[in-house]
Design an enzyme around this catalytic site. Sequence first.
Site, PDB file in Angstrom:
ATOM      1  N   GLU A 170      38.729  39.241  45.626  1.00  8.41           N
ATOM      2  CA  GLU A 170      38.679  39.304  46.972  1.00  8.41           C
ATOM      3  C   GLU A 170      36.633  39.748  47.183  1.00  8.41           C
ATOM      4  OE1 GLU A 170      38.191  39.510  51.671  1.00  8.41           O
ATOM      5  OE2 GLU A 170      38.283  41.080  50.011  1.00  8.41           O
TER       6      GLU A 170
ATOM      7  N   ASP B  66      41.819  44.922  44.506  1.00  8.58           N
ATOM      8  CA  ASP B  66      40.102  44.992  44.062  1.00  8.58           C
ATOM      9  C   ASP B  66      39.843  45.597  45.301  1.00  8.58           C
ATOM     10  OD1 ASP B  66      39.667  42.849  45.590  1.00  8.58           O
ATOM     11  OD2 ASP B  66      37.974  42.227  44.533  1.00  8.58           O
TER      12      ASP B  66
END
Length: 429
Positions: free
Chosen positions: A150, A86
Amino acid sequence: YEERFVSTLTDLIGDAERLQNNPPRFVPQEDLAVKHVLKVLSPFDEKNGGPLKINHVTYIEGRGNLIVQYPGTTDKMVFFVGSHMDCVPADPSKWSYDPFKLTREGDKLYGRGTTDCLGHVAMITDLLAELGAKKPALKVGVIVVFIASEEDSSIPGVGVDMLEKNGLLEPCKNGPLYWVDCADSKPCVGTGGVQVWKIKASGKLFHSGIPQNAINPIELLMDAFSEIQSRFYKDFPAHESEAAYNFGTSSTLKPTAWNCPDGSHNQIKGEASIIGDMRITPFYSIPDIRKAIEGYVADINAKMSTFADPSVRGAFSKYVLPDEKLEGKVEVEWEGEYYSGIACNLKSSGFAALVGAFEKVLGKCEPFSLTGSLPLVRELQDAGYDVQLVGFGKMSVYHGLNEYCQISDMKDGFNVLKNVIALLDAQAE
């Protein structure tokens, strides 16, 4: 190496718009990145006659993690974890380049996620592809864990925390765990813990032309925070262990945003608040610091009748109105969960291998620490993992405009990780 790396990163950045993580507006679909990694690695999958064991682990649809193993002949392992699929949001109107399309200018590759952390995903994918193609006989096994969620974990039960909870990281205790999500081509040997806080002051709303009948929460808040900050730095000064880890700063407590209700400029408001964070080196306990700050606030409330200093605020700013039986009040709130910082083990075989690899590839090794924060790494260390931190992006553009990485840095990263494997393999029995 370069052609395959750039091709993989081109695909990843092409989907970066749908990998942005800032719910509820942006909920990433990390399986888009998984698809591009698998496109490179599938020819080497054991299902296709290759040596790689590939496990796509998903807890929320579309938001998978990917575990890839290259087996060794012993139970010794080396782990590369933390490269996440991400990224933080990007506003194309503020960039000089399209953040969602890889742009190459010489050695530089521009795009959201190039440094943090899709560049690392592409680089480690290439390392796995080389292992899959060349099939070296290794005593140590190699396990890579590409993780989801994350950058923002406000949607729980998605990423590395679930992998740990379900025992999928347990094999990592058989060797060093390298968290590959840092920058500047150096080992990061320490990080800070972080706790977001809100300090609120309550007063009495009134006309600013009659201040003696008001309790000004903005002034109260300024005085309160000044005392809280002063006592914090007295009680939690630079720690003697910070120098050995080359920390750029000691622990800090500072405001980052100010809030006050809307109203007229000739109106003393009834409340005000500031929001900020504390960044704490790993040698102090955040729960202990929270308790101390709660004590500072209690002390301020206990002396409210004498807390206003007329030499600073003038004779007519009061924090109590005895005739009305009113007193100002200060409160502290802790926003969300805290992360604890980490001090890596500088005496472990994992750190020694990392130093040796840097010295072989770059001719030097310059470990550093900072009070930026990483999720879960301290918890992994406390659970018995030898956690080491490293990365090859650019700190100067982390989460910033015109983010980029350099091909040469990622090539160095490829060779550093390859040499880490070789050094640990030479030590394996």
